[in-house]
Design a protein around this motif. Sequence first.
Motif, PDB file in Angstrom:
ATOM      1  N   GLU A  11     -22.378 -14.388  47.614  1.00 26.91           N
ATOM      2  CA  GLU A  11     -21.259 -13.854  46.847  1.00 26.91           C
ATOM      3  C   GLU A  11     -21.723 -12.918  45.733  1.00 26.91           C
ATOM      4  OE1 GLU A  11     -18.414 -17.767  47.450  1.00 26.91           O
ATOM      5  OE2 GLU A  11     -19.124 -17.242  45.440  1.00 26.91           O
ATOM      6  N   THR A  12     -22.903 -13.183  45.219  1.00 24.49           N
ATOM      7  CA  THR A  12     -23.370 -12.377  44.096  1.00 24.49           C
ATOM      8  C   THR A  12     -24.455 -11.407  44.544  1.00 24.49           C
ATOM      9  OG1 THR A  12     -24.862 -14.190  43.556  1.00 24.49           O
ATOM     10  CG2 THR A  12     -22.801 -14.070  42.313  1.00 24.49           C
ATOM     11  N   ALA A  13     -24.522 -11.130  45.814  1.00 26.66           N
ATOM     12  CA  ALA A  13     -25.444 -10.125  46.356  1.00 26.66           C
ATOM     13  C   ALA A  13     -26.894 -10.425  46.022  1.00 26.66           C
ATOM     14  CB  ALA A  13     -25.066  -8.729  45.860  1.00 26.66           C
ATOM     15  N   ALA A  14     -27.231 -11.710  45.946  1.00 33.29           N
ATOM     16  CA  ALA A  14     -28.606 -12.054  45.608  1.00 33.29           C
ATOM     17  C   ALA A  14     -29.372 -12.561  46.831  1.00 33.29           C
ATOM     18  CB  ALA A  14     -28.631 -13.109  44.503  1.00 33.29           C
ATOM     19  N   TRP A  15     -28.616 -12.877  47.900  1.00 35.11           N
ATOM     20  CA  TRP A  15     -29.271 -13.538  49.021  1.00 35.11           C
ATOM     21  C   TRP A  15     -30.279 -12.623  49.712  1.00 35.11           C
ATOM     22  CZ3 TRP A  15     -30.975 -17.818  50.212  1.00 35.11           C
ATOM     23  CH2 TRP A  15     -31.384 -18.120  51.525  1.00 35.11           C
ATOM     24  N   ASP A  16     -29.955 -11.333  49.749  1.00 36.13           N
ATOM     25  CA  ASP A  16     -30.838 -10.395  50.437  1.00 36.13           C
ATOM     26  C   ASP A  16     -32.259 -10.451  49.874  1.00 36.13           C
ATOM     27  OD1 ASP A  16     -28.931  -9.640  52.099  1.00 36.13           O
ATOM     28  OD2 ASP A  16     -28.488  -7.693  51.146  1.00 36.13           O
ATOM     29  N   PHE A  17     -32.336 -10.402  48.572  1.00 34.20           N
ATOM     30  CA  PHE A  17     -33.692 -10.367  48.018  1.00 34.20           C
ATOM     31  C   PHE A  17     -34.350 -11.743  48.070  1.00 34.20           C
ATOM     32  CE2 PHE A  17     -32.212 -11.887  43.828  1.00 34.20           C
ATOM     33  CZ  PHE A  17     -33.336 -12.575  43.381  1.00 34.20           C
ATOM     34  N   ILE A  18     -33.551 -12.803  47.899  1.00 30.15           N
ATOM     35  CA  ILE A  18     -34.133 -14.144  47.950  1.00 30.15           C
ATOM     36  C   ILE A  18     -34.701 -14.415  49.341  1.00 30.15           C
ATOM     37  CG2 ILE A  18     -33.603 -16.629  47.832  1.00 30.15           C
ATOM     38  CD1 ILE A  18     -31.585 -15.963  45.637  1.00 30.15           C
ATOM     39  N   GLN A  19     -33.960 -13.978  50.335  1.00 27.02           N
ATOM     40  CA  GLN A  19     -34.389 -14.139  51.715  1.00 27.02           C
ATOM     41  C   GLN A  19     -35.761 -13.494  51.942  1.00 27.02           C
ATOM     42  OE1 GLN A  19     -31.467 -12.369  54.165  1.00 27.02           O
ATOM     43  NE2 GLN A  19     -31.574 -13.943  55.728  1.00 27.02           N
ATOM     44  N   ALA A  72     -38.790 -17.788  50.450  1.00 21.11           N
ATOM     45  CA  ALA A  72     -37.358 -17.745  50.171  1.00 21.11           C
ATOM     46  C   ALA A  72     -36.979 -18.696  49.043  1.00 21.11           C
ATOM     47  CB  ALA A  72     -36.543 -18.015  51.439  1.00 21.11           C
ATOM     48  N   LEU A  73     -36.150 -19.723  49.344  1.00 20.41           N
ATOM     49  CA  LEU A  73     -35.708 -20.643  48.290  1.00 20.41           C
ATOM     50  C   LEU A  73     -36.864 -21.428  47.685  1.00 20.41           C
ATOM     51  CD1 LEU A  73     -32.369 -22.087  49.704  1.00 20.41           C
ATOM     52  CD2 LEU A  73     -32.654 -20.684  47.664  1.00 20.41           C
ATOM     53  N   ASP A  74     -37.969 -21.514  48.414  1.00 17.98           N
ATOM     54  CA  ASP A  74     -39.118 -22.273  47.892  1.00 17.98           C
ATOM     55  C   ASP A  74     -40.068 -21.407  47.090  1.00 17.98           C
ATOM     56  OD1 ASP A  74     -38.440 -24.787  48.977  1.00 17.98           O
ATOM     57  OD2 ASP A  74     -38.987 -24.009  50.960  1.00 17.98           O
ATOM     58  N   HIS A  75     -39.743 -20.145  46.945  1.00 18.38           N
ATOM     59  CA  HIS A  75     -40.605 -19.233  46.194  1.00 18.38           C
ATOM     60  C   HIS A  75     -40.775 -19.751  44.765  1.00 18.38           C
ATOM     61  CE1 HIS A  75     -42.486 -15.514  44.992  1.00 18.38           C
ATOM     62  NE2 HIS A  75     -41.607 -15.346  44.024  1.00 18.38           N
ATOM     63  N   GLN A  76     -42.032 -19.779  44.331  1.00 17.61           N
ATOM     64  CA  GLN A  76     -42.325 -20.336  43.008  1.00 17.61           C
ATOM     65  C   GLN A  76     -42.109 -19.276  41.921  1.00 17.61           C
ATOM     66  OE1 GLN A  76     -43.222 -23.474  42.778  1.00 17.61           O
ATOM     67  NE2 GLN A  76     -43.745 -23.632  40.612  1.00 17.61           N
ATOM     68  N   ILE A  77     -41.330 -19.613  40.909  1.00 17.00           N
ATOM     69  CA  ILE A  77     -41.219 -18.703  39.771  1.00 17.00           C
ATOM     70  C   ILE A  77     -41.540 -19.468  38.493  1.00 17.00           C
ATOM     71  CG2 ILE A  77     -39.519 -17.235  40.895  1.00 17.00           C
ATOM     72  CD1 ILE A  77     -37.405 -18.519  39.151  1.00 17.00           C
ATOM     73  N   PHE A  78     -41.647 -18.751  37.394  1.00  9.98           N
ATOM     74  CA  PHE A  78     -42.083 -19.403  36.163  1.00  9.98           C
ATOM     75  C   PHE A  78     -41.115 -19.135  35.021  1.00  9.98           C
ATOM     76  CE2 PHE A  78     -45.755 -18.908  38.804  1.00  9.98           C
ATOM     77  CZ  PHE A  78     -46.295 -20.181  38.757  1.00  9.98           C
ATOM     78  N   LEU A  83     -30.665 -13.552  39.976  1.00 13.48           N
ATOM     79  CA  LEU A  83     -30.797 -15.007  40.153  1.00 13.48           C
ATOM     80  C   LEU A  83     -29.954 -15.738  39.095  1.00 13.48           C
ATOM     81  CD1 LEU A  83     -32.192 -17.170  41.831  1.00 13.48           C
ATOM     82  CD2 LEU A  83     -34.059 -17.173  40.189  1.00 13.48           C
ATOM     83  N   SER A  84     -29.975 -15.248  37.855  1.00  9.40           N
ATOM     84  CA  SER A  84     -29.162 -15.879  36.803  1.00  9.40           C
ATOM     85  C   SER A  84     -27.698 -15.852  37.185  1.00  9.40           C
ATOM     86  CB  SER A  84     -29.279 -15.128  35.482  1.00  9.40           C
ATOM     87  OG  SER A  84     -30.581 -15.050  35.058  1.00  9.40           O
ATOM     88  N   ILE A  85     -27.275 -14.722  37.721  1.00 10.86           N
ATOM     89  CA  ILE A  85     -25.862 -14.595  38.082  1.00 10.86           C
ATOM     90  C   ILE A  85     -25.517 -15.553  39.220  1.00 10.86           C
ATOM     91  CG2 ILE A  85     -24.136 -13.019  39.035  1.00 10.86           C
ATOM     92  CD1 ILE A  85     -25.590 -10.756  37.538  1.00 10.86           C
ATOM     93  N   ALA A  86     -26.392 -15.606  40.214  1.00 12.24           N
ATOM     94  CA  ALA A  86     -26.147 -16.508  41.339  1.00 12.24           C
ATOM     95  C   ALA A  86     -26.079 -17.951  40.860  1.00 12.24           C
ATOM     96  CB  ALA A  86     -27.251 -16.354  42.382  1.00 12.24           C
ATOM     97  N   ARG A  87     -26.973 -18.293  39.935  1.00 12.19           N
ATOM     98  CA  ARG A  87     -26.988 -19.660  39.419  1.00 12.19           C
ATOM     99  C   ARG A  87     -25.670 -19.988  38.723  1.00 12.19           C
ATOM    100  NH1 ARG A  87     -31.810 -20.709  35.680  1.00 12.19           N
ATOM    101  NH2 ARG A  87     -30.742 -19.202  34.372  1.00 12.19           N
ATOM    102  N   ALA A  88     -25.177 -19.031  37.935  1.00 14.23           N
ATOM    103  CA  ALA A  88     -23.917 -19.279  37.226  1.00 14.23           C
ATOM    104  C   ALA A  88     -22.768 -19.415  38.216  1.00 14.23           C
ATOM    105  CB  ALA A  88     -23.647 -18.142  36.260  1.00 14.23           C
TER     106      ALA A  88
END
Lengths: 649, 668
Positions: free
Chosen positions: B540-548, B553-559, B573-578
């Motif tokens: 919905e927030t147009a974030a899936w393309d880049f996460i994919q 993907a969803l297991d990608h480690q960030i800090f 990612l912040s927007i998708a989380r909200a």
Amino acid sequence: MSTTRLKGNIPAYDQGPHVGGHTKLDWRSLGIIFLSSWPHIRPVLRSLLIYAAGVLFVVAAFAASGFIGFEVLWDSVAQAKPLSELHAKILLLSTANFVELPVLTEDQRYEILWRFIVLTVLLATALTTLGTVLDIYKVSILQRINQSLRVTMVNHMNRLSLKRHFGAEGDSVYRVFQDSAMVTAVIETVVVMPIIAILRAFGFLALAFLFSPWFAVLFALGLTTIMLTLTVQNKKLREASFSTRRVSGQLLNKVQVSIQGLLLSKAFARESDATSEFQALSHSAFDHSLSLRTRVAAMKALTTVTLAIVLLSTDFFAATYVFSEQPVFGASLLVFFGLTSRFWSVAVYQARRGNAESIQVTLEELINYWCLAQDMAVGLGRTWELLARPPGVEEPKEPKKIPDRIRRLDLCNINYSHDKKLTLKGITLRIDNGKPCLLVGPSGAGKSTLLSLLLRLEDPEKGDIFLDGLSLRDVRLSDLRTTIGIVLQESTVLPLTLRQNIEYTASDSLSDAEMERILKIACLESVVDSLPKGLDTDLGSDGGLLSTGQRQQVAIARMIAADPKVILMDEPTASLDLRTEKQVLNNLLAWAKEKIVLIVSHQLDIVQSVKQIGVIEGGQIIAQGDHRELLESCEVYCVLYQGSDSDGD
Amino acid sequence: MAIKRSFSRDFQTPVKPTIEPNQLATGTALGKIALRTLSYIKHAQSLVFGRITVGCVILVVSLPIPWLFKILIDHGVMALPVLQADLYPFFMQPILDRLVDREPIEVVGIVCLGLIAIFALFGYATNTELHARLAQGADVATQSENKANDGFSTASGLVGLLDFRIHVLISQRITHFARQEIFDKFVRMPVVNIVKQRAGDAVFRVMHDTPSIGVVCMSILVQPIFYLLGAFLGLWILWLVYGSAAPELVWLGASAFAVTLLSTLPFTRFIRRLSQSSRRSGSDVLNLTEEGIRNREVTQSLGAEEKEQEKFREASRFSFRRSLILMASLRVIEWLSEHVHLLFQSFGYWFIFSNIIKGKMTLGDAPVILRMYSMLYETAMQLGRIWVDQQDHLAAAERVFTVLNKIGEKPETSIKKRDLSVTHPPLVRYEDITFGYPGNQPILKKINLTIAAGETLALVGRNGAGKTTLAYLLPQFLKPQSGRILFNDSELEAFRQESVRRHVTFIFQEHQFIDGSVRENLLLGDPSATDDDLVQACRETAAWDFIQDLPGALDHQIFADGTGLSVGQQQRLSIARANLGKSKMLILDEPTASLDLPTELALKPWIQSDERTTLIISHRLTTIKMADRVAFLEDGRIVGCAPHKELAETSKDYAEFISSLTSSNDDP
């Protein structure tokens, strides 16, 4: 509720490239430690040997003065026995009056007493002074070792490139600290001090052997018992140490994450979760600590008690020797330490006790080192790994000089992967002096990666980058980085004044006129005016006083002050408002007429002023040309640029 | 030298506590801090009581030890008969009675066995040190680990271990309480006072400053009891035994104690100054290292590496020189006091052996008295050092108290408040809202603003106009000074704060993440979401393309600092989380600043959706145009509120403002 989930995300000690894990501190790894520290010890070896000789001398002299004291005071002063010839000589008394008599008179005993006290005071003063000097000397030697280590570590860290070394900032910083602090402690605790303590222990044990071989056997027995227990306990100790480190790492991480993420927990109303998770971890960390520390303390207590039993057994045996007036086993050698009695007496008994107590103290010290070493061993693997890790990029063996004027920059067929994923594929690009190049493309297209290759933070897997035909790999890194200046997307402001920040990488301090010019180019004049102390305002760590956009302007000013020949900019003005952004970019381009300029951006507001534009997508340059050409030929470019037209205006 | 620094100054001056010179205030201010520190003992009352009891037992049991050695020499090795006239304290009488008429070898055996028993239980009692101090480097981490956990006992053996454990437990418990208190304080810090850059400072205070409180409690309150009691008992027994036969020995012991204690005083100030300057240069080096790491971008990108390294080398050398001077001075002072001790010892030797020559005393008295003297000397040294050692700990305690003194958000206890529950997009009304930050002019003046249910309202204005402040009032990050906010016609004040925040989702300008996978970061928005929910929210927030496309993907480690994602990706990612929370009230602070145009446009349907009420703060014209209406904020007032086109025609100020935003390619 989120407790279980959050637990998984703590990369404390068991994830990432920093894993040291259980390093077993057996003889082999001890050997490795000794070998690894050798390069740092070698330069101070002579000093160390002098120190060791000094320590042994002081120890021997103290032992000797103790022996003499017991004989003189306990036998002669207290029991009126005549002095031995040696002691009379030491006390500057005549042999006729003090040695060749059956019994001493009261006056003679007083005479010996005061002479002995004066001698002791002189000797003790000399020896404590020497001891003090030696102690200071020791610290200065250890400091020299540590200085060499510390500098090596930090240089090393600087050389390590961004990608490989840094995952999480806070935690790694903490670990690097701990590690570098540890390395210095390792050399002291595992290498230098134990060796000296072992030397001392051997000396004392040899003396005990001279009193009676049985004493040495008894101590050896005690020591074996302790060592056996230690060997059995070692594994548990290391495990306790490991889990303590892990949990306190988790606790620290929890605190860091909670505090860094305060806004998050506010926004999602998770304050109470944070508190309860913190509590649980804090309890667990303390429990682990307690069990580790109790283990260490228990071992020390065991050592103390075992050695006490040995000591008291020698007391008992020595007493029987006195009763039966046995000859002293190594009397002929003990003479060299001032002990002249050939048969056991109360003086010999007491002298032996002094020696036995010294053995005990030294052995306890050694056991303490052992426990410390076991605890440190857990962190050791990581520590040496950091020292041994090769830098991400290598310096050329025969560096070449970068020409004063650079005409062109060429990227030839570059491939680069990140996390095993090819992020740049066959990039070829030519940038001429005076013809700024703009690289555009959607987020994640590989623009920033390309810049890091130009700086040699990484090297490409395939292909090469040339400055006027000179490969970047043939240039010294420091030369390269003074030639190329970069302004990054997220700009760092150093915790210095604004002026120092701008002058930071300049070769000289700037004149007022130059500073004014730079401020003008970066459009910083109004910012300077708004700061409480103008240019001399301390920006503190991370420049909390400045907005993101202003930080970028400072970074731009810093780059201008450094006056590099090649300029790279990664979204240099993304956080500025549009008017300032345009102004800054135009100023910059005017200033950099005689330079090689590469700008990476997704905001296309300056396209008209740039002749060369490259479009990058999916790690490839898919089109090049000027604004007009690209509008006609490149669909991706059109989408990037014309997106606003579909805005329904 | 003001020790109490005001809240605001503290937070505006981003100095890490490590760099802070450990300022020393006057005695009274320090005294106050010490008193407050000592009040923490109440958290471990019973343990402290236990420790004092065990400590007293150790002191009492250690009393016979020197006398047993005297028996060993006189009646054992020297084979003297046990007589009534022998110099022994009263408590040795029962033991001596049992030794009358025994063979010397028997005496030796019995005494040795007795000593072994005492040693197994108590070690050398009062002459040993049992602690578990592990290796510590120059870093605060290992130091504070040790401070909180190293433990201490003057005994060893089984009882010593018990004593040691109680000590560790006390300091752990006190540290835990202090940590919890300060951690809570930080967690309840008002949003406006949160400065991301100060996180390091806060962590430092929570982790490394708190253990000092336990140390101060133990060393000022508990340890001196044993020192004083030990010294008193020692002198008392000396008097009992030798008072009539050789009173000079007792006077010598007493004056040795007093002189040693006094001799430590002149140097206190000197040592304190030295140790402070040594510590300061030590932490300078650490800071340089830390800065060096943090600033490696600057140094690596502009070729200042060598300069940086040279700076580090110099700082490190300087700090070593400082610590060498400190250490050398300490050793010289120690040398001096060793000589004070030597002087008294020499007199002691003279008196003891004179008495032995006169036949008033026996050989066995010599080690007893010398041992007593050493004990008195050690005790005096320890006592003299207590206050010097506490300076740094008190400075640390003060850093903790500074935070504790601050005002935080109070946890709500009022039962009157209701839980907010929102099932449909709410209508929100600001009525006559006035707000100013403490000590400043009001930044919002009588604001009246209505956001219709399901509407997307853009809040527009120049930097510093008060846009974020106005938005902060909704999730109660700030409370208005006057006026009220209505949520579907109910006053916001009537609801529990936590429930308000769960229903009003705020996306901050600064992106916040935790160390962990993309999934874990998303789940903060809704811990119960399934992977499908996540994908849906991201789509919905147009974030899936880049996460994919991320590795894993969803297991990608960030800090926590965003490493692992580009700035634009962080924003998405912040927007998708909200979005995951499916909240009906959404506030977006500059959500599109780092997005490229196509991505920004891809968000349009989501931003415009009428499934929720949306308040959006933006500088981007494209984003502003997406809103149903625009509220233009200037000088703390809403000067206009209408659809973009209409407002641009009616308000000159707004037209002028947006023209500054309009870029070349936005122009028709």
